[in-house]
Structure formats: C-alpha cells, structure tokens
Design an enzyme around this catalytic site. Structure first.
Site, PDB file in Angstrom:
ATOM      1  N   ASP A  51      -5.446  -7.135   4.846  1.00  0.00           N
ATOM      2  CA  ASP A  51      -6.686  -6.694   4.200  1.00  0.00           C
ATOM      3  C   ASP A  51      -7.508  -7.907   3.794  1.00  0.00           C
ATOM      4  O   ASP A  51      -8.707  -8.005   4.078  1.00  0.00           O
ATOM      5  CB  ASP A  51      -6.340  -5.841   2.971  1.00  0.00           C
ATOM      6  CG  ASP A  51      -7.584  -5.392   2.230  1.00  0.00           C
ATOM      7  OD1 ASP A  51      -8.573  -5.064   2.895  1.00  0.00           O
ATOM      8  OD2 ASP A  51      -7.559  -5.387   0.984  1.00  0.00           O
ATOM      9  N   LYS A  78       4.372 -14.480   3.224  1.00  0.00           N
ATOM     10  CA  LYS A  78       4.545 -15.318   2.041  1.00  0.00           C
ATOM     11  C   LYS A  78       6.030 -15.286   1.673  1.00  0.00           C
ATOM     12  O   LYS A  78       6.422 -15.068   0.523  1.00  0.00           O
ATOM     13  CB  LYS A  78       3.650 -14.773   0.904  1.00  0.00           C
ATOM     14  CG  LYS A  78       3.573 -15.649  -0.326  1.00  0.00           C
ATOM     15  CD  LYS A  78       2.881 -16.982  -0.114  1.00  0.00           C
ATOM     16  CE  LYS A  78       3.028 -17.856  -1.347  1.00  0.00           C
ATOM     17  NZ  LYS A  78       2.551 -19.233  -1.128  1.00  0.00           N
ATOM     18  N   ASP A 138      -1.420 -18.222   2.085  1.00  0.00           N
ATOM     19  CA  ASP A 138      -2.348 -19.153   1.422  1.00  0.00           C
ATOM     20  C   ASP A 138      -2.792 -20.243   2.401  1.00  0.00           C
ATOM     21  O   ASP A 138      -3.982 -20.549   2.533  1.00  0.00           O
ATOM     22  CB  ASP A 138      -1.731 -19.745   0.149  1.00  0.00           C
ATOM     23  CG  ASP A 138      -0.305 -20.254   0.326  1.00  0.00           C
ATOM     24  OD1 ASP A 138       0.299 -20.019   1.390  1.00  0.00           O
ATOM     25  OD2 ASP A 138       0.209 -20.910  -0.601  1.00  0.00           O
ATOM     26  N   ASP A 176     -11.289  -9.934   5.697  1.00  0.00           N
ATOM     27  CA  ASP A 176     -12.614 -10.141   5.097  1.00  0.00           C
ATOM     28  C   ASP A 176     -13.032 -11.605   5.278  1.00  0.00           C
ATOM     29  O   ASP A 176     -14.193 -11.909   5.577  1.00  0.00           O
ATOM     30  CB  ASP A 176     -12.621  -9.781   3.605  1.00  0.00           C
ATOM     31  CG  ASP A 176     -12.978  -8.311   3.364  1.00  0.00           C
ATOM     32  OD1 ASP A 176     -12.749  -7.488   4.269  1.00  0.00           O
ATOM     33  OD2 ASP A 176     -13.490  -7.991   2.271  1.00  0.00           O
ATOM     34  N   TYR A 210       0.807  -1.215   0.000  1.00  0.00           N
ATOM     35  CA  TYR A 210       0.000   0.000   0.000  1.00  0.00           C
ATOM     36  C   TYR A 210       0.848   1.276   0.000  1.00  0.00           C
ATOM     37  O   TYR A 210       0.319   2.367   0.153  1.00  0.00           O
ATOM     38  CB  TYR A 210      -0.924   0.021   1.230  1.00  0.00           C
ATOM     39  CG  TYR A 210      -2.126  -0.881   1.102  1.00  0.00           C
ATOM     40  CD1 TYR A 210      -1.972  -2.264   1.006  1.00  0.00           C
ATOM     41  CD2 TYR A 210      -3.412  -0.360   1.093  1.00  0.00           C
ATOM     42  CE1 TYR A 210      -3.072  -3.095   0.905  1.00  0.00           C
ATOM     43  CE2 TYR A 210      -4.524  -1.186   0.994  1.00  0.00           C
ATOM     44  CZ  TYR A 210      -4.348  -2.551   0.895  1.00  0.00           C
ATOM     45  OH  TYR A 210      -5.438  -3.361   0.791  1.00  0.00           O
TER      46      TYR A 210
HETATM   47  C1  IPM Z   1     -10.051  -1.938   4.228  1.00  0.00           C
HETATM   48  C2  IPM Z   1     -10.389  -1.508   2.834  1.00  0.00           C
HETATM   49  C3  IPM Z   1      -9.334  -0.540   2.323  1.00  0.00           C
HETATM   50  C4  IPM Z   1      -8.038  -1.309   2.291  1.00  0.00           C
HETATM   51  C5  IPM Z   1      -9.642   0.095   0.960  1.00  0.00           C
HETATM   52  C6  IPM Z   1     -10.947   0.832   0.959  1.00  0.00           C
HETATM   53  C7  IPM Z   1      -8.524   0.998   0.501  1.00  0.00           C
HETATM   54  O1  IPM Z   1     -10.523  -2.607   2.012  1.00  0.00           O
HETATM   55  O2  IPM Z   1     -10.011  -1.080   5.114  1.00  0.00           O
HETATM   56  O3  IPM Z   1      -9.851  -3.131   4.467  1.00  0.00           O
HETATM   57  O4  IPM Z   1      -7.745  -1.998   1.309  1.00  0.00           O
HETATM   58  O5  IPM Z   1      -7.308  -1.215   3.274  1.00  0.00           O
HETATM   59 MN    MN Z   2     -10.487  -4.506   3.070  1.00  0.00          MN
END
Ligand code: IPM
Ligand code: MN
Length: 439
Positions: free
Chosen positions: A245, A189, A221, A249, A138
C-alpha cells in the site's frame, strides 16, 4: 464471434463516478474499434447508498459478482461516514471475499518530464509491484481495551499464511518470466518483524523453482530509499499488504502522480477488480477536475485481464499505454498532462470517429474534426492529435490533451493537478489528508 464481457461498475464516492464515466468512454471506443462488447451493470454502493439504507455492500452482491468477468471501481470514502468503514466493507470486502490475492500495481514512467527525480527517465522506472492483497496487517484482527483512558491498549495483528505468501510470490515469479529483466525483489521488514521470516523462506523456496529469474531483497525502509535513488533496480517486486500500500503511493509519484496510477486486484481465472490507486477526493467531486487517466489505465488492465489483448492500450513495442507530454505546458506546471492513446490495427479513421463520439463534451479531451492520417501531427486551437506509425504497421493514435492551456482553462488544469496531488508544493490533499479519506 465477438466476445461479450459482463462487467460490474462501482463508481462509488467523490470523484469516483466522474473518472469511471471517462473510463467508460474509452471502453466504448475500444468496443467499437475492436469489436467486442460489454454488458455493464452499475451498482450503487458507497456513501450515498450507505447513508440512505445503512447497507455497505451485501453478501449476496459479492456472490453475484463471482459470475461476472470483472469489476471496475472508481473510489470509496466519504467524510460523512466513519473513517475506514466503507473502505473496509467495500474495497477490502471485494479483495477478501473474492479472494483477490494479487494487487498488481504497475509503476511505469512514460516521459522523463513526469518524473520528480533528477536524471531519471522511462528506462529507469518500469516496475511491477505485486502487493499481497488478502492478509497481513489488513486481516481485520484488531482490538482495544480501556479505550479513551490513559491505560488504553490497541492491537492490530499481522497474519501471514504459507498459502497466502506462497501464491503471491509465485505470481510475481510468473510475471517476471515474461519481462525482459527477469528479476524479482522481495520487500519486507523481516529484521524487525520476525514473523516475516515466512516471506524470506518462502521466497527462497519458490525462487529456487525459477532458475532463470534473478532475485533480490530490500527491507521496506531501504526500498523506499532505493526507489528514489535507483528506481532502475526494481523490476518485479513482491511485498506484504501494508508495505505494498505504502510503496505504491511513492511509486505513483515517481511515475508522475496519483492521477495516472492504476491497479488490478486479481485472482487469476476468477472475477477480478480494477481501480485507480487514488482516493475519492470528495472536495473535487463533480467539478470535472479529476484526472481520469488512472481509471482509463484500470480499464486497460481490465481488458488485458479478460483477454481483450488487442484493445489493451499498448504500443507495438509492447509498452503499456503511453502518455504524451505537452511541451508548452512545461513552464506552467511540471507533469501536467492527461492523454489518451488507443491502438488500432488499420483503422485510424474509425478510431478517430470513435474517440470524437466518446469525448464529445468532455472537458479534457478534444478530438479534431478531420480524421488524422498515419504520421500526422494535427494541431487545432485547443487540441493536438498525433498518429504514429508503429513498427508492425499498426498505428498508435494518441490525443494529447492540451486544450486547457489558456485562460480559465489553464486554471482548470492547475486545479486538476492540485486535486490529484501532482503539484508538490500546494499543500493540498491529493485524495487523502484533511478530508480524512484514504486513498
Ligand atoms: C489502496 C487504498 C486502500 C488500502 C484503502 C482505501 C483501504 O489505500 O487501495 O491502496 O489501504 O488498500
Ligand atoms: Mn493506498
């Protein structure tokens, strides 16, 4: 003396403003019950502001934020604006410019019925992901040449600094010291991305300073695989920005959905930022369908961070805000539920009053008229409140939000699940996807 906290609000885009609004109701209720106050300033940044003024978020604003206690952010991203522009300027801008090097993402399952995994319950899913938040993939170092031609070349550079890697690893070990299982897993990784050897070495060196903490390692992975197969293996995990990130999720779904997953972007001792993990889900904007729990959780993390620990939404066994489940919703959809619990010492009546005021007119939360007594489980036509006596004599009051079961209301809660990605088979965006809005 009561404490006052200076909070900047960035409701942002899409469903951001409505989930922040609900979060602030909980903050109001906490203030009146726990006797602290906040000075809040709402900042306009996001798509509307950008489209009107051409400004994302000015440097002076980042500077002003440094004097505040915390920032509460809803969501950023709008299909009318170039992909990533606002997200990078505002979300990544906050993380980078305020040097919020910890992205703390608790993944905790509150009820087995939220979990899509077979035979896994709350004892199996309780982890703290420490995502490095200021460098890695990032860092913003990218480029392209011969764009749009068959000879196009595109690059994105991952940057790891010793200081950056060390401070997040150290943070992870410090957090593990206060957790019963005392374990930190490094997720990287390094077998394929050899630059991540810096993570391997730093982890070993810092780990040696914490002889009481067990260490473990998984490639990203394999970590995705273990998180599904054996989530109980994870306690604290530390990982570079991009992997953090992605895996959070996945973790959000294991814990019950994007609608309940919250995060804190921290630089211990400095202004920090709190936000739900989900995105702006623009097509559900202003429909009161978005689940506010993730933002309520973010408020909880914010209160804990500023030191208002009494108001932290925890039960007395030390668990974080607990989500209750409405059993009779089970046949309708898996994982439907939003719930609000606020802890109070010995004033459940006052709390009930505060909640009632806070949630007057809110679509998902109703509070019964009569103040509940300890141990009561109160049902009304559209609401249930349970007041649970807890070990230390304190009370955990929680209102289960099952008022949307019947008729149009039932549809509303289904839409809520779709909006927040709680329904796996829907094929609809969960704040991502066709809208092109990152979450
Ligand atoms: C998160 C989001 C952000 C990220 C995006 C919106 C830039 O996905 O906070 O996880 O990738 O960090
Ligand atoms: Mn995210």
């Amino acid at each position: 003396m009561t404490s006052a906290y200076d909070i900047a609000l960035i409701p942002g885009d899409g469903i951001g403003p409505e989930v922040v609004r609900e979060g602030l109701k909980v903050l109001d209720a906490c203030e009146s019950v726990f006797g602290f106050s906040t000075k809040r300033e709402e900042l306009p940044y996001g798509a509307e502001h950008y489209l009107k003024t051409g400004e994302t978020m000015p440097d002076e604003e980042f500077d002003r934020l440094r004097d505040r206690n915390a920032v509460l952010l809803g969501a950023i991203g709008d299909p009318r604006v170039e992909v990533g522009l606002l997200e990078f300027a505002i979300i990544a801008g906050l993380r980078f410019k305020l040097d919020l090097y910890v992205n703390l993402r608790p993944i905790k399952l509150y009820d087995a019925r939220f979990c899509p995994l077979k035979d896994k319950g709350p004892a199996d899913v309780d982890m703290l992901i420490c995502r490095e938040n200021t460098e890695g993939a990032y860092s913003g170092i990218h480029g392209a040449v011969r764009r749009g031609t068959p000879f196009e070349v595109a690059t994105q550079t991952m940057v790891f600094t010793r200081r950056g890697v060390e401070r997040i690893i150290r943070y992870a070990f410090e957090r593990a010291m206060n957790r019963p299982r005392k374990k930190v897993t490094l997720i990287d990784k390094a077998n394929a991305l050899r630059s991540q050897d810096i993570w391997t070495r730093t982890f070993a060196e810092v780990g040696a300073e914490y002889p009481d903490i067990k260490t473990d390692h998984a490639y990203i992975d394999a970590a995705c695989m273990w998180m599904i197969k054996n989530p109980e293996w994870f306690d604290v995990a530390v990982t570079p920005n991009l992997f953090g990130d992605i895996i959070t999720d996945l973790g959000a779904m294991v814990q019950g959905g994007m609608g309940i997953a919250a995060s804190g972007n921290l630089h211990p001792g400095q202004t920090s930022m709190f936000e739900p993990i989900h995105g702006s889900a623009p097509k559900y904007k202003d429909q009161n369908k978005a689940n506010p729990i993730a933002t309520i959780m973010a408020v909880s993390m914010m209160l804990e961070y500023v030191g208002e620990v009494e108001a932290v939404l925890k039960d007395t066994t030390g668990h974080d805000l607990e989500l209750t489940f409405c059993p009779h919703l089970l046949p309708v959809k898996r994982g439907i539920l939003t719930a609000l619990h606020v802890r109070t010492d010995h004033a459940p009546d006052a709390l009930a009053t505060a909640l009632r005021t806070a949630y007057e007119g809110a679509p998902f939360v109703h509070v019964v008229e009569a103040p509940p007594r300890l141990g009561d489980v109160v049902f009304t036509n559209d609401c249930r409140i349970s007041v649970h006596p807890a070990a230390s004599g304190r009370a955990v009051v929680f209102s289960a939000i099952d008022n949307l079961v019947k008729g149009a209301a039932g549809q509303a809660i289904q839409n809520l699940n779709l909006a927040m990605g709680w329904e796996e088979d829907a094929g609809l965006p969960s704040g991502f996807g066709p809208d092109g809005v990152a979450g």
